[in-house]
Structures are given as C-alpha cells and as structure tokens.
Design a protein around this motif. Structure first.
Motif, short mmCIF file in Angstrom:
data_model
loop_
_atom_site.label_atom_id
_atom_site.label_comp_id
_atom_site.label_asym_id
_atom_site.label_seq_id
_atom_site.Cartn_x
_atom_site.Cartn_y
_atom_site.Cartn_z
N LYS A 115 20.17 -11.94 1.40
CA LYS A 115 19.21 -10.98 1.92
C LYS A 115 19.33 -10.94 3.44
O LYS A 115 19.34 -11.98 4.11
CB LYS A 115 17.80 -11.41 1.50
CG LYS A 115 16.86 -10.23 1.46
CD LYS A 115 15.68 -10.52 0.55
CE LYS A 115 14.82 -9.32 0.28
NZ LYS A 115 14.41 -8.47 1.31
N LEU A 116 19.44 -9.74 3.99
CA LEU A 116 19.62 -9.62 5.43
C LEU A 116 18.27 -9.69 6.13
O LEU A 116 17.27 -9.19 5.63
CB LEU A 116 20.30 -8.29 5.77
CG LEU A 116 21.74 -8.13 5.28
CD1 LEU A 116 22.21 -6.71 5.51
CD2 LEU A 116 22.65 -9.13 5.97
N SER A 117 18.29 -10.29 7.31
CA SER A 117 17.06 -10.33 8.10
C SER A 117 16.85 -8.95 8.71
O SER A 117 17.74 -8.11 8.73
CB SER A 117 17.19 -11.36 9.21
OG SER A 117 18.09 -10.88 10.19
N LYS A 118 15.65 -8.76 9.23
CA LYS A 118 15.31 -7.48 9.85
C LYS A 118 16.26 -7.18 11.01
O LYS A 118 16.75 -6.07 11.17
CB LYS A 118 13.87 -7.57 10.37
CG LYS A 118 13.10 -6.29 10.15
CD LYS A 118 11.65 -6.50 10.54
CE LYS A 118 10.98 -5.16 10.79
NZ LYS A 118 9.65 -5.30 11.36
N GLN A 170 19.31 -8.33 11.46
CA GLN A 170 20.66 -8.03 10.98
C GLN A 170 20.77 -6.61 10.47
O GLN A 170 21.75 -5.92 10.70
CB GLN A 170 21.05 -9.02 9.86
CG GLN A 170 21.38 -10.40 10.39
CD GLN A 170 21.47 -11.40 9.25
OE1 GLN A 170 20.63 -11.42 8.34
NE2 GLN A 170 22.50 -12.23 9.28
N LYS A 171 19.71 -6.18 9.78
CA LYS A 171 19.70 -4.81 9.25
C LYS A 171 19.73 -3.81 10.39
O LYS A 171 20.44 -2.81 10.35
CB LYS A 171 18.44 -4.58 8.41
CG LYS A 171 18.58 -5.07 6.99
CD LYS A 171 17.40 -4.59 6.18
CE LYS A 171 17.24 -5.39 4.92
NZ LYS A 171 15.90 -5.31 4.36
#
Ligand code: MN
Ligand code: ZN
Length: 658
Positions: free
Chosen positions: A10-13, A15-16
């Motif tokens: 799951k990507l962090s905010k 990273q997104k």
C-alpha cells in the motif's frame, strides 16, 4: 467479487502524490516536446523542472547530479523547463533517479529552486529532443557586410531616425522605426500599394540589395525598407509578415549588436535563432509564410558561451550555454511589395486565401441576429464539432469552484448544465439529477459515451419547461454568443429554466487575465512552458501583429457581397488572438490547433506533431470586462445576483430567481 489489487504494497499518501506528479511531468514532456519516457532504467534521465526555462542554472543542477556519478553530458535547452543528463553507467542514473525524484533543488543559499521530477529516456540525441535545425527556408549568412559598411548604415539609421523620432516614438513606444519605399501602415498591417513614398529606397542600401540578388538569396528586388532600432529590453511580438503585403523572400540585416530571434511553428515548436552583427537573415518559403518570428523583450539572451558570434542556432551547441547581455540593435528589413494575391501553401495563416474561404460569412462583430447566428455557426458550432475529441481530451479537470457549487446543492436536485461540453460536471455530484445539453453533436456524443443524460440544443432555446430546474450551470458558454442581445438572451434562458429560489452559476472568459498582479492560469501556462514568451503579454505595438486579422468587411467587398457601407464602417475587425497572451480586444477569434489524427473516439492518443499535421480552427469569443456580466444579469427581471467573483481568468456570478 472485487478484483484483486495488483499492488501488494500500500502506497503512502506522499508516494501517491509523487507518482501523480511524476506522471503529470511525463504527460507534459510528451505533449509539449514529444519526449517519450521509458520505465526501464537507462543512462539517460530527463529532469522536469530542472531546465533553464525554469530558472535553474547549469551549475546548480550539475553540483547535485555529480553526487551520483560521472555526468557524461548535461543538456539544457534554451527556455525549456527540463534538462537531460547522461551518466556513464545505468547504475548511476538509477541512483540519481531514486535520490532526486520529487526532491527540491536548492540554491547555494538554501532557497528552494524547483521540485524535480525524473524519468528515464531511451536516448537524448533524438530528433524529438534536438530540433536544432533552422526552420525550412531560413538562412543566416554571417559577415554578410563589412564592419565599415555596418558603421555607415548605422550612421544613416541614426540620422534618419533622429529626424523623425518624435513621430516614430508616438506610434511605436517600444522601438524606433522608419519606412522607405512604401509606408507600412499599422492600422491594417499592409502597405498603400498605390502610394509609394517619394525617393524610393536609400542609395546606401543598393550594395546589400545587389549582393542579395546576385548571390541568389532573393528572387525579387525589394522595394520596401523598414529600419527598426531596438534598445536592450525592447522586442517585437511574434508575427508573420502579412502574406498579401509582401512577396516571398524577406531579408533582414542585423547591425550594432546581435540578438536572438524566436521562430515558432503553429504546432508550438520553436527555434531560437542567433542573429550576429553584420549577418543577413533570409526568410523564404515555410519560414516566411508559416512560422512566426519575434524578439522577446529582455536584456539578456541564453546563448552558447563559446563563439557567441558564430552560433546561428542556439540549440546547436547546448553543452555550454550562458547569458549574453543585449546591446542596441538596428535592423534593416527589405521586402518586395506584392501586387497579386498570395497563393502560398499555408492557407490556414494566409490572409489572401482566408478571403476566399470566408466569403459566406457576414461582417464581423455582427449587427443583426441573423449575422450573429451565422458567425456563431461558423466560428463556434462547426469548430467544436471538428475539434470535439481533442478539445475533450484537454478538459478533464473540473474547476474547483464549480464543483463546490454543485456539491453544495441538496440531494435530488434537478440541475441543467447548459453548454455541457464533454460533460465534465455531469458526474461531479452523484446525488443530483443532472442533465446536460450542448449545441455540438460531437461533444454530446462524448457525454453519451460516458453515460450522462444529454441532449442537443441551442442555448437560446432549451427544450425544457420553464421553472423545472433547482439549479443551472453555464460554464464558458455565454462568451460564445456574438452580440450583447444574444448574451443577455442566453442568461435569460437559464433564468427561465430555474424555479423560484433556484440558483444559476455562470462563468465567462474575462478580458482581464491578470488580477492583483497575479496572472491567470491561462497566461501562466505559457509562462511554464516557455518562460520568455511571458513577456509578450506586454502591450507592444507591432507592425505585423495584426497579420492574422480576419477583415471580413474587406473580404465581402472583394467578393462583391451585398454591403451596407455604414455597417462596414461600424463593424470592427475580429482579431485573431495569440494564445497565452493578454487580450487586445473583447471580440476575437481564438485559435485551436488541432493535431491531425485526433479523432472523437481516440482522444487520449497523441499523434506525432509533424508540421503538416496541424489544422488551425478559430473560435469566436466575447471576453467580458469587469462588471459586464453583472450588468447583463441586472437587466433580467426576478433575478438577483447572490455572488460575483473572479476565478482563474473568468468572471463568474451566482444568480437566484425570485
Ligand atoms: Mn517581420
Ligand atoms: Zn499566403
């Protein structure tokens, strides 16, 4: 059953956000410069926001890049907002990529310069990147005249301009100008062909002219001369010399100081050309007819540090750019006045040929409803039908304030979007019953494909019973109506649809594209892609700027149309707007550059942008001045203005029916 998520992590905010920004950078690189990025690491990286055009210097970038390995080449193109770096090994490029992507580049004083976004590219020595050759038909002949001859010409120019300076300064605030042979008229951007000036061309020029003829640079002996004197910081806005005014083969001597002239193809590709002292610029064919040229008002140019005098195309030697202070430059431009209509291969920019195309169009800035309707048909409806796919592909982000308006409406409200375009607002609030309508069949079709409720109609005659709408929106529509009466009717039609207490939101394009010293996004987009071009927003008088004026009153005369003399005198010409510049008039034609191959149903694929693949369409706009929209609304009974504001280059009102 839900589809399995292919991302196991799951990507962090953050990273997104980085991925989003990086994707945006990729998109811009591809769209504006044809630079395709690759996902597999290579030795080459393109660094978005790390270019000269973004205010980043070679030294600043180099220091950072060298931390990750040996920089083989660092390529910085003039005015471009990105740079290219090539490392000796892929590993080094990979390290630079992971360390720098999304990071801020800081100056030596630790202030933030730019946020860098990196992507791998296959290679940097590709045609897509370089484009370094001169526009077809353009030549720069260095040392065309001797320094001694230059001196004599400069003395002559000074003497002649001193004699007429007062006059010249009055008409052209930004540079001194003097004409010989024929007067160049600034009101119609043409010459009075039957009124040659006494004395012809000055004797002192004959040497240049003979040499140009015998050496075969031009076919016609020039009979018109314009002398321009530019102080550092002065320029000339981009223009194409009026086709119908002058023959093919325009030559220009540069004296006193070198300068950089920018040539621009309608597809947006531009080439900066260095004009050294004593050089002769020769414009023929495509470079004369299709490419615009101009000198950006500024005091420094980005040029090659080595052999400044010898470099014609700035982009030729990119490895070593620096800033070059401009000096006072005098130019002698020689042209041959044309006596026949232009028959060039570029009808889209040809005033002679648009004459023939537009014969069925009524006088511009129409006086009658019928004329207005014809004008809108040709310059609004037909155009949107043609450009629908491409237009739609550029209109995906809803404007926040419009979204806010729609989100604030109660669930179950019935809302009409009059002039809904590609339907970008129809799905913003799923709790509403929204219906869109548009005059364009192609745009309505796009809405249908998105499963929105839509119908085709005229904005002045919406086939809905009055009083049925809880709210209406009209975003960027009313400015396409070409008389005040029709603009008022368009707003009245929205009011008619509203129930008592219902609210309407109306957006129109503003004449004012700069408020409180903040430029609108419309102007800023140009600044981002091409920082120096920003300067053209200064109101500069330019002899050829109006080249593209579509003077339909004149055309109809040529075509022997029924005409009302008084009407002709009253009707203003519709200028063709230069995109990303300030508006020079409230009624104008705004070009849309359609790339061939963009189909209604393949809006997202980007075709190659070869010179022949562009079609220019003109859309009619009436840009609103401050207060104008409110004035119109205040003429409508049972209507009050709840709110009015300026948003991103638009004037906006929220009205309520009572
Ligand atoms: Mn010119
Ligand atoms: Zn032409």
């Amino acid at each position: 059953m839900a589809a399995p998520d292919c991302r196991s992590v799951k990507l962090s905010k953050g990273q997104k956000k980085l991925l989003r920004k990086q994707a945006k950078a990729q998109h811009i690189l591809l769209k504006q410069d044809g630079i395709a990025t690759v996902s597999i690491p290579t030795k080459h990286l393109v660094i978005a926001n790390g270019g000269l055009g973004n205010g980043v210097s070679r030294e600043q970038l180099n220091v950072v890049l060298q931390k990750f390995g040996t920089v083989e080449t660092l390529l910085m193109l003039p005015h471009k907002p990105h740079a290219f770096v090539t490392y000796t090994a892929i590993q080094e490029a990979k390290e630079a990529y992971s360390a720098l992507n999304g990071q801020n580049l800081k100056s030596s004083e630790n202030t933030k310069l730019a946020t860098l976004y990196l992507n791998f590219v296959e290679d940097v020595v590709s045609e897509d990147v370089f484009h370094s050759s001169l526009p077809p038909g353009l030549l720069v002949i260095e040392d065309f005249i001797s320094a001694e001859y230059e001196k004599r010409l400069l003395v002559f120019a000074d003497e002649s301009s001193n004699a007429t300076m007062e006059n010249a300064q009055k008409s052209l605030k930004h540079r001194r100008v003097k004409h010989y042979g024929y007067e160049f008229r600034y009101d119609n951007n043409n010459v009075d062909k039957d009124k040659p000036l006494p004395g012809g061309l000055p004797e002192i020029c004959s040497e240049v002219l003979e040499q140009s003829m015998t050496e075969g640079y031009i076919k016609f002996k020039p009979d018109q001369l314009t002398i321009n004197q530019y102080e550092p910081g002065q320029g000339i806005p981009p223009h194409i010399d009026t086709h119908s005014a002058f023959e093919d083969g325009i030559i220009c001597l540069s004296l006193g100081a070198e300068t950089v002239m920018d040539f621009k193809h309608p597809n947006g590709h531009s080439v900066a050309v260095m004009l050294p002292r004593c050089s002769l610029l020769v414009m023929t064919g495509e470079s004369r007819y299709l490419w615009s040229h101009g000198i950006t008002p500024r005091k420094f140019d980005v040029v090659s540090a080595s052999e400044i005098q010898k470099t014609c195309t700035i982009t030729e030697d990119i490895s070593n750019l620096t800033l070059n202070k401009r000096g006072a430059r005098t130019s002698f431009t020689f042209r041959k006045v044309r006596t026949t209509l232009c028959d060039c291969a570029y009808p889209e920019v040809c005033d002679s040929q648009s004459t023939r195309k537009c014969k069925d169009t009524p006088t511009l800035v129409p006086n009658s409803d019928g004329d207005a309707s014809k004008l809108e048909h040709k310059y609004v409806h037909d155009v949107y039908d043609e450009i629908a796919g491409h237009f739609s592909s550029t209109r995906h982000t809803p404007w926040p304030k419009v979204t806010e308006f729609l989100k604030a409406l109660p669930a179950g409200a019935f809302v009409a979007d009059v002039g809904c375009g590609n339907g970008k607002y129809l799905g913003v609030n799923k709790d509403l019953f929204m219906v869109g309508c548009d005059h364009s069949k192609s745009l309505a079709h796009i809405c249908r494909e998105r499963n929105f409720e839509v119908f085709i109609c005229d904005g002045l005659l919406v086939p809905l019973r009055g009083g049925v709408c809880d709210a209406c929106i009209s975003i960027a529509v009313v400015h396409h109506f070409s008389t005040e009466g029709r603009r008022l009717s368009a707003i009245k039609e929205i009011v008619r649809l509203l129930r008592p207490g219902g609210k309407g939101l109306i957006y129109v394009w503003a004449m004012e594209q700069e408020r409180d010293n903040i430029k609108s996004k419309y102007l800023m987009e140009r600044k981002k892609t091409n920082k120096r071009q920003n300067c053209t927003t200064m109101p500069i008088v330019n002899e050829d700027q109006d080249t593209n004026r579509v003077d339909l009153a004149h055309f109809s005369q040529l075509e022997d149309h029924n005409k009302d003399i008084e009407n002709e005198q009253n009707c203003a010409k519709l200028p063709v707007h230069t995109n990303r510049t300030s508006f020079e008039s409230q009624d104008l034609l705004v070009p849309w550059h359609l790339k061939a191959g963009v189909k209604v149903d393949s809006a997202s694929s980007l075709p190659p942008t070869g010179p022949k693949n562009i079609t220019v369409f003109h859309r009619y706009y009436h840009v609103f001045s401050a207060g104008e929209l409110e004035n119109l609304c205040s003429c409508i009974p049972n209507t009050r203005i709840v709110e009015s504001y300026y948003d991103q280059g638009n004037w906006c009102v929220i009205i309520e029916k009572h």
